[in-house]
Write a protein that holds these residues in place. Structure first.
Motif, PDB file in Angstrom:
ATOM      1  N   UNK A 152      -3.772  -3.877   6.313  1.00  0.00           N
ATOM      2  CA  UNK A 152      -4.407  -2.584   6.569  1.00  0.00           C
ATOM      3  C   UNK A 152      -3.580  -1.788   7.579  1.00  0.00           C
ATOM      4  N   UNK A 153      -3.450  -0.505   7.309  1.00  0.00           N
ATOM      5  CA  UNK A 153      -2.753   0.403   8.234  1.00  0.00           C
ATOM      6  C   UNK A 153      -3.553   1.696   8.308  1.00  0.00           C
ATOM      7  N   UNK A 154      -3.862   2.118   9.498  1.00  0.00           N
ATOM      8  CA  UNK A 154      -4.740   3.275   9.689  1.00  0.00           C
ATOM      9  C   UNK A 154      -4.128   4.545   9.103  1.00  0.00           C
ATOM     10  N   UNK A 155      -2.833   4.756   9.285  1.00  0.00           N
ATOM     11  CA  UNK A 155      -2.182   5.951   8.739  1.00  0.00           C
ATOM     12  C   UNK A 155      -2.260   5.975   7.219  1.00  0.00           C
ATOM     13  N   UNK A 156      -2.019   4.837   6.592  1.00  0.00           N
ATOM     14  CA  UNK A 156      -2.054   4.761   5.133  1.00  0.00           C
ATOM     15  C   UNK A 156      -3.481   4.947   4.608  1.00  0.00           C
ATOM     16  N   UNK A 157      -4.456   4.396   5.317  1.00  0.00           N
ATOM     17  CA  UNK A 157      -5.847   4.550   4.897  1.00  0.00           C
ATOM     18  C   UNK A 157      -6.269   6.017   4.996  1.00  0.00           C
TER      19      UNK A 157
ATOM     20  N   UNK B  22       0.804  -1.214   0.000  1.00  0.00           N
ATOM     21  CA  UNK B  22       0.000   0.000   0.000  1.00  0.00           C
ATOM     22  C   UNK B  22       0.834   1.261   0.000  1.00  0.00           C
ATOM     23  N   UNK B  23       2.031   1.191   0.587  1.00  0.00           N
ATOM     24  CA  UNK B  23       2.902   2.368   0.605  1.00  0.00           C
ATOM     25  C   UNK B  23       3.413   2.703  -0.788  1.00  0.00           C
ATOM     26  N   UNK B  24       3.661   1.691  -1.606  1.00  0.00           N
ATOM     27  CA  UNK B  24       4.095   1.939  -2.983  1.00  0.00           C
ATOM     28  C   UNK B  24       2.961   2.608  -3.759  1.00  0.00           C
ATOM     29  N   UNK B  25       1.732   2.108  -3.573  1.00  0.00           N
ATOM     30  CA  UNK B  25       0.582   2.722  -4.244  1.00  0.00           C
ATOM     31  C   UNK B  25       0.394   4.163  -3.767  1.00  0.00           C
ATOM     32  N   UNK B  26       0.625   4.410  -2.500  1.00  0.00           N
ATOM     33  CA  UNK B  26       0.500   5.762  -1.965  1.00  0.00           C
ATOM     34  C   UNK B  26       1.565   6.680  -2.565  1.00  0.00           C
ATOM     35  N   UNK B  27       2.746   6.159  -2.771  1.00  0.00           N
ATOM     36  CA  UNK B  27       3.806   6.935  -3.424  1.00  0.00           C
ATOM     37  C   UNK B  27       3.436   7.294  -4.853  1.00  0.00           C
TER      38      UNK B  27
ATOM     39  N   UNK C 113      -6.850   4.837  -4.267  1.00  0.00           N
ATOM     40  CA  UNK C 113      -7.836   3.806  -3.955  1.00  0.00           C
ATOM     41  C   UNK C 113      -7.191   2.451  -3.745  1.00  0.00           C
ATOM     42  N   UNK C 114      -6.194   2.127  -4.578  1.00  0.00           N
ATOM     43  CA  UNK C 114      -5.475   0.864  -4.396  1.00  0.00           C
ATOM     44  C   UNK C 114      -4.715   0.858  -3.073  1.00  0.00           C
ATOM     45  N   UNK C 115      -4.192   2.007  -2.691  1.00  0.00           N
ATOM     46  CA  UNK C 115      -3.480   2.108  -1.409  1.00  0.00           C
ATOM     47  C   UNK C 115      -4.425   1.911  -0.228  1.00  0.00           C
ATOM     48  N   UNK C 116      -5.628   2.432  -0.338  1.00  0.00           N
ATOM     49  CA  UNK C 116      -6.592   2.303   0.751  1.00  0.00           C
ATOM     50  C   UNK C 116      -6.973   0.846   0.978  1.00  0.00           C
ATOM     51  N   UNK C 117      -7.153   0.094  -0.115  1.00  0.00           N
ATOM     52  CA  UNK C 117      -7.629  -1.283   0.004  1.00  0.00           C
ATOM     53  C   UNK C 117      -6.513  -2.321   0.035  1.00  0.00           C
ATOM     54  N   UNK C 118      -5.243  -1.875   0.020  1.00  0.00           N
ATOM     55  CA  UNK C 118      -4.122  -2.818   0.045  1.00  0.00           C
ATOM     56  C   UNK C 118      -4.006  -3.458   1.417  1.00  0.00           C
ATOM     57  N   UNK C 119      -3.533  -4.674   1.430  1.00  0.00           N
ATOM     58  CA  UNK C 119      -3.329  -5.396   2.690  1.00  0.00           C
ATOM     59  C   UNK C 119      -1.852  -5.458   2.990  1.00  0.00           C
TER      60      UNK C 119
END
Length: 142
Positions: free
Chosen positions: A98-103, A26-31, A90-96
């Protein structure tokens, strides 16, 4: 010599494919979402500048009529980066896992990307209407 080189290259290719096919976190998607959001600022500025007309009387109606498809492309391309940012967020939000900060961060980026997409759409529609009005008004006035 050649056989060992082929085997070595084959092993390296398998490792490269395994790395490429590995699921992104999820961190990669967030980047990616952040990168596309930064590119959104550039594309929105370029869309704004390309639709700016200082003195509409400088060109005939045919000029504005010919520029309408170009404005459509500019509108579509300026909306591409916020759409990619929204998809990555959206992919970052639903990635496993789950991390509250990333969501929370992904949700904020998703909202910013949707707002930027709406702004690019409104800017593009405004430019298209402006060029259509110039094409119509200058052809009737001539």
């Amino acid at each position: 010599m050649r056989i060992t080189a082929l085997v070595s290259w084959g092993g390296q290719a398998r490792v490269l494919m395994a790395v490429m096919l590995k699921r992104w976190s999820g961190n990669v998607w967030l980047g990616w979402a952040f990168l596309f959001l930064c590119l959104t600022l550039v594309s929105t500025f370029l869309a704004f500048v390309s639709g700016f007309v200082h003195d509409p009387d400088d060109y005939p109606a045919s000029y504005y009529r010919d520029k309408i498809p170009q404005r459509q492309w500019v509108m579509g391309l300026s909306m591409l980066f916020p759409a990619l940012s929204a998809a990555a967020a959206g992919a970052s939000i639903f990635a496993r896992p789950r991390a509250l900060n990333r969501i929370a961060t992904g949700s904020i980026m998703l909202l910013l990307a949707v707002a930027a997409m709406w702004f690019c759409w409104a800017l593009g529609v405004n430019d298209l209407e402006k060029f259509e009005n110039f094409a119509i008004s200058f052809s009737q006035g001539a």
